[in-house]
Design a protein around this motif. Structure first.
Motif, PDB file in Angstrom:
ATOM      1  N   TRP A  18      11.407   7.326  11.412  1.00 36.57           N
ATOM      2  CA  TRP A  18      11.927   6.071  10.937  1.00 36.57           C
ATOM      3  C   TRP A  18      10.984   5.491   9.811  1.00 36.57           C
ATOM      4  CZ3 TRP A  18      15.101   2.377  14.162  1.00 36.57           C
ATOM      5  CH2 TRP A  18      16.608   2.924  14.517  1.00 36.57           C
ATOM      6  N   CYS A  19      11.008   4.818   9.336  1.00 38.30           N
ATOM      7  CA  CYS A  19      10.473   4.397   7.854  1.00 38.30           C
ATOM      8  C   CYS A  19       9.035   3.088   8.545  1.00 38.30           C
ATOM      9  CB  CYS A  19      10.466   3.826   6.620  1.00 38.30           C
ATOM     10  SG  CYS A  19      11.333   5.250   5.693  1.00 38.30           S
ATOM     11  N   MET A  20       7.555   2.938   8.532  1.00 42.45           N
ATOM     12  CA  MET A  20       7.390   1.771   8.866  1.00 42.45           C
ATOM     13  C   MET A  20       6.187   1.353   7.988  1.00 42.45           C
ATOM     14  SD  MET A  20       4.933   3.285  11.881  1.00 42.45           S
ATOM     15  CE  MET A  20       3.997   4.779  10.920  1.00 42.45           C
ATOM     16  N   PHE A  21       6.871  -0.381   7.884  1.00 40.44           N
ATOM     17  CA  PHE A  21       6.249  -1.539   7.314  1.00 40.44           C
ATOM     18  C   PHE A  21       5.518  -2.406   7.786  1.00 40.44           C
ATOM     19  CE2 PHE A  21      10.833   0.373   5.232  1.00 40.44           C
ATOM     20  CZ  PHE A  21      10.384   0.516   4.437  1.00 40.44           C
ATOM     21  N   TYR A  22       3.986  -2.396   7.099  1.00 39.81           N
ATOM     22  CA  TYR A  22       3.196  -3.476   7.267  1.00 39.81           C
ATOM     23  C   TYR A  22       3.284  -4.866   6.418  1.00 39.81           C
ATOM     24  CZ  TYR A  22       0.789   0.067  10.355  1.00 39.81           C
ATOM     25  OH  TYR A  22       0.457   0.814  11.249  1.00 39.81           O
ATOM     26  N   PRO A  23       3.587  -5.644   7.180  1.00 39.94           N
ATOM     27  CA  PRO A  23       3.528  -6.905   6.545  1.00 39.94           C
ATOM     28  C   PRO A  23       2.159  -7.114   5.013  1.00 39.94           C
ATOM     29  CG  PRO A  23       3.165  -7.608   8.309  1.00 39.94           C
ATOM     30  CD  PRO A  23       2.818  -6.406   8.860  1.00 39.94           C
ATOM     31  N   ASN A  24       1.280  -6.412   5.436  1.00 41.32           N
ATOM     32  CA  ASN A  24       0.271  -6.497   4.407  1.00 41.32           C
ATOM     33  C   ASN A  24       0.829  -5.343   3.122  1.00 41.32           C
ATOM     34  OD1 ASN A  24      -2.002  -7.107   5.524  1.00 41.32           O
ATOM     35  ND2 ASN A  24      -3.043  -5.657   5.305  1.00 41.32           N
ATOM     36  N   TYR A  25       2.082  -4.777   2.981  1.00 39.51           N
ATOM     37  CA  TYR A  25       2.594  -4.054   2.354  1.00 39.51           C
ATOM     38  C   TYR A  25       3.394  -4.821   0.651  1.00 39.51           C
ATOM     39  CZ  TYR A  25       2.214   0.446   4.992  1.00 39.51           C
ATOM     40  OH  TYR A  25       1.876   1.550   5.765  1.00 39.51           O
ATOM     41  N   VAL A  26       4.127  -5.969   1.609  1.00 38.12           N
ATOM     42  CA  VAL A  26       4.377  -7.261   0.525  1.00 38.12           C
ATOM     43  C   VAL A  26       3.542  -8.421   0.962  1.00 38.12           C
ATOM     44  CG1 VAL A  26       6.640  -6.105   1.134  1.00 38.12           C
ATOM     45  CG2 VAL A  26       5.775  -7.541   2.048  1.00 38.12           C
ATOM     46  N   ASN A  27       2.118  -8.689   0.679  1.00 34.73           N
ATOM     47  CA  ASN A  27       1.695  -9.605   0.805  1.00 34.73           C
ATOM     48  C   ASN A  27       0.873  -9.894  -0.561  1.00 34.73           C
ATOM     49  OD1 ASN A  27      -0.325 -12.020   1.814  1.00 34.73           O
ATOM     50  ND2 ASN A  27      -0.840 -11.039   3.240  1.00 34.73           N
ATOM     51  N   PRO A  72      -3.885  -0.121   8.979  1.00 30.95           N
ATOM     52  CA  PRO A  72      -5.152   0.372   9.122  1.00 30.95           C
ATOM     53  C   PRO A  72      -6.965  -0.064   8.950  1.00 30.95           C
ATOM     54  CG  PRO A  72      -4.289   2.175   8.981  1.00 30.95           C
ATOM     55  CD  PRO A  72      -3.525   0.762   8.899  1.00 30.95           C
ATOM     56  N   ARG A  73      -6.188  -0.993   7.064  1.00 31.42           N
ATOM     57  CA  ARG A  73      -7.137  -0.901   6.210  1.00 31.42           C
ATOM     58  C   ARG A  73      -7.516  -2.763   6.815  1.00 31.42           C
ATOM     59  NH1 ARG A  73      -4.858   0.721   0.960  1.00 31.42           N
ATOM     60  NH2 ARG A  73      -5.367   3.484   1.377  1.00 31.42           N
ATOM     61  N   SER A  74      -6.342  -3.102   7.642  1.00 33.56           N
ATOM     62  CA  SER A  74      -6.963  -4.737   8.160  1.00 33.56           C
ATOM     63  C   SER A  74      -8.246  -5.094   8.973  1.00 33.56           C
ATOM     64  CB  SER A  74      -5.772  -5.343   8.573  1.00 33.56           C
ATOM     65  OG  SER A  74      -4.629  -5.198   8.871  1.00 33.56           O
ATOM     66  N   PHE A  75      -8.418  -3.736   9.888  1.00 33.56           N
ATOM     67  CA  PHE A  75     -10.064  -4.069  10.434  1.00 33.56           C
ATOM     68  C   PHE A  75     -11.159  -4.276   8.999  1.00 33.56           C
ATOM     69  CE2 PHE A  75      -6.725  -1.107  13.238  1.00 33.56           C
ATOM     70  CZ  PHE A  75      -7.124  -1.590  13.870  1.00 33.56           C
ATOM     71  N   LYS A  76     -10.912  -4.440   8.141  1.00 33.82           N
ATOM     72  CA  LYS A  76     -11.821  -4.639   7.351  1.00 33.82           C
ATOM     73  C   LYS A  76     -12.081  -5.871   7.020  1.00 33.82           C
ATOM     74  CE  LYS A  76     -12.225   0.277   5.300  1.00 33.82           C
ATOM     75  NZ  LYS A  76     -12.652   1.243   4.092  1.00 33.82           N
ATOM     76  N   LEU A  77     -11.795  -6.262   7.653  1.00 35.37           N
ATOM     77  CA  LEU A  77     -10.904  -7.220   7.058  1.00 35.37           C
ATOM     78  C   LEU A  77     -10.996  -8.772   8.198  1.00 35.37           C
ATOM     79  CD1 LEU A  77      -6.900  -7.878   5.574  1.00 35.37           C
ATOM     80  CD2 LEU A  77      -9.173  -7.565   4.157  1.00 35.37           C
ATOM     81  N   LYS A  78     -11.699 -10.031   7.324  1.00 36.08           N
ATOM     82  CA  LYS A  78     -12.194 -11.170   8.348  1.00 36.08           C
ATOM     83  C   LYS A  78     -11.229 -11.091   9.659  1.00 36.08           C
ATOM     84  CE  LYS A  78     -14.734 -13.114   4.716  1.00 36.08           C
ATOM     85  NZ  LYS A  78     -15.350 -13.788   3.723  1.00 36.08           N
ATOM     86  N   PRO A  79     -11.425 -12.388  10.155  1.00 35.17           N
ATOM     87  CA  PRO A  79     -10.647 -12.579  11.366  1.00 35.17           C
ATOM     88  C   PRO A  79      -9.542 -13.185  10.478  1.00 35.17           C
ATOM     89  CG  PRO A  79     -12.511 -12.698  11.987  1.00 35.17           C
ATOM     90  CD  PRO A  79     -12.867 -12.723  10.969  1.00 35.17           C
ATOM     91  N   ARG A  80      -9.709 -14.527   9.905  1.00 29.23           N
ATOM     92  CA  ARG A  80      -8.739 -15.299   9.649  1.00 29.23           C
ATOM     93  C   ARG A  80      -7.694 -14.391   8.672  1.00 29.23           C
ATOM     94  NH1 ARG A  80      -6.525 -19.274   8.039  1.00 29.23           N
ATOM     95  NH2 ARG A  80      -6.411 -20.483   6.415  1.00 29.23           N
ATOM     96  N   GLN A  81      -7.563 -13.345   7.885  1.00 25.85           N
ATOM     97  CA  GLN A  81      -7.182 -12.536   7.083  1.00 25.85           C
ATOM     98  C   GLN A  81      -5.866 -11.533   7.955  1.00 25.85           C
ATOM     99  OE1 GLN A  81      -9.843 -10.661   4.503  1.00 25.85           O
ATOM    100  NE2 GLN A  81      -9.437 -11.923   3.011  1.00 25.85           N
ATOM    101  N   MET A  82      -6.568 -11.311   9.602  1.00 29.84           N
ATOM    102  CA  MET A  82      -5.386 -11.307  10.295  1.00 29.84           C
ATOM    103  C   MET A  82      -4.402 -11.193  10.858  1.00 29.84           C
ATOM    104  SD  MET A  82      -7.603  -7.754  11.619  1.00 29.84           S
ATOM    105  CE  MET A  82      -9.020  -8.468  11.908  1.00 29.84           C
ATOM    106  N   MET A  83      -4.178 -12.911  10.591  1.00 32.93           N
ATOM    107  CA  MET A  83      -3.214 -13.727  11.076  1.00 32.93           C
ATOM    108  C   MET A  83      -2.353 -13.316  11.333  1.00 32.93           C
ATOM    109  SD  MET A  83      -4.556 -17.507   9.608  1.00 32.93           S
ATOM    110  CE  MET A  83      -2.982 -18.350   9.927  1.00 32.93           C
ATOM    111  N   PHE A  84      -1.527 -12.592  10.751  1.00 34.38           N
ATOM    112  CA  PHE A  84      -0.033 -11.635  10.835  1.00 34.38           C
ATOM    113  C   PHE A  84       0.552  -9.982  11.045  1.00 34.38           C
ATOM    114  CE2 PHE A  84      -0.058 -15.528   7.934  1.00 34.38           C
ATOM    115  CZ  PHE A  84       0.406 -16.199   8.357  1.00 34.38           C
ATOM    116  N   PRO A  85      -0.096  -9.697  12.203  1.00 33.88           N
ATOM    117  CA  PRO A  85      -0.396  -8.478  13.109  1.00 33.88           C
ATOM    118  C   PRO A  85       0.982  -7.182  13.103  1.00 33.88           C
ATOM    119  CG  PRO A  85      -0.827  -9.577  14.588  1.00 33.88           C
ATOM    120  CD  PRO A  85      -0.369 -10.294  13.453  1.00 33.88           C
ATOM    121  N   GLY A  86       0.950  -6.738  13.099  1.00 33.64           N
ATOM    122  CA  GLY A  86       2.239  -6.082  14.031  1.00 33.64           C
ATOM    123  C   GLY A  86       2.976  -5.048  12.578  1.00 33.64           C
TER     124      GLY A  86
END
Length: 164
Positions: A18-27, A72-86
């Protein structure tokens, strides 16, 4: 029993690809280097996996939410920017290998789903509820800070006793 069914469904989703979608794709607040996949004119601000799942269910597409995954690219972000995981897994085609027959005619491919999600997430009711809760929290925080500052000002205005 329900957890077992979810595990079985997750295994089925992995097997069928199935296709995977992260919230980052549409942020809209992310750059392409940070994981955004569509133009900013189609994006929304800080989407969540739950909102993506609501869009998929509105389109009658089967989906699974994986809460504890992170882009995977969220690990480089600051903790405040990683508020919406999944992430979510969505079945877009009846046969994912050939990708010929889409389940929903409006959504023939991954990009169409992302554009549809980016344009329609701001219209969701849960989105408005979340924004209202955030606004109420911010106002309560501001009031608490002002109250603390007033207490500090009262203490500093008292005259000091002793020699001068």
């Amino acid at each position: 029993m329900q957890r077992l069914e979810n595990k079985e469904l997750l295994e089925k989703a992995k097997d069928e690809k199935w296709c995977m979608f992260y919230p980052n794709y549409v942020n809209g607040g992310r750059t392409i280097a940070q994981g955004r996949k569509i133009p900013t004119k189609h994006c929304c601000k800080d989407p969540t996996t739950l909102e993506l799942a609501h869009i998929a269910s509105a389109l009658k597409l089967p989906c699974i939410i994986e809460r504890y995954k992170l882009h995977p690219r969220s690990f480089k972000l600051k903790p405040r920017q990683m508020m919406f995981p999944g992430r979510i897994r969505v079945k877009l085609w009846d046969d994912p290998e050939t990708k010929k027959k889409p389940i929903n005619e409006k959504i023939p491919d991954r990009k169409a789903f992302m554009i549809f999600a980016g344009e329609n997430i701001p219209k969701l009711k849960i989105r408005h509820q979340r924004e209202q809760q955030a606004l109420a929290h911010a106002q309560a925080q501001k009031a608490a800070i002002e109250k603390q500052q007033q207490k500090k000002n009262k203490k500093s205005k008292k005259k000091k006793k002793g020699r001068r």
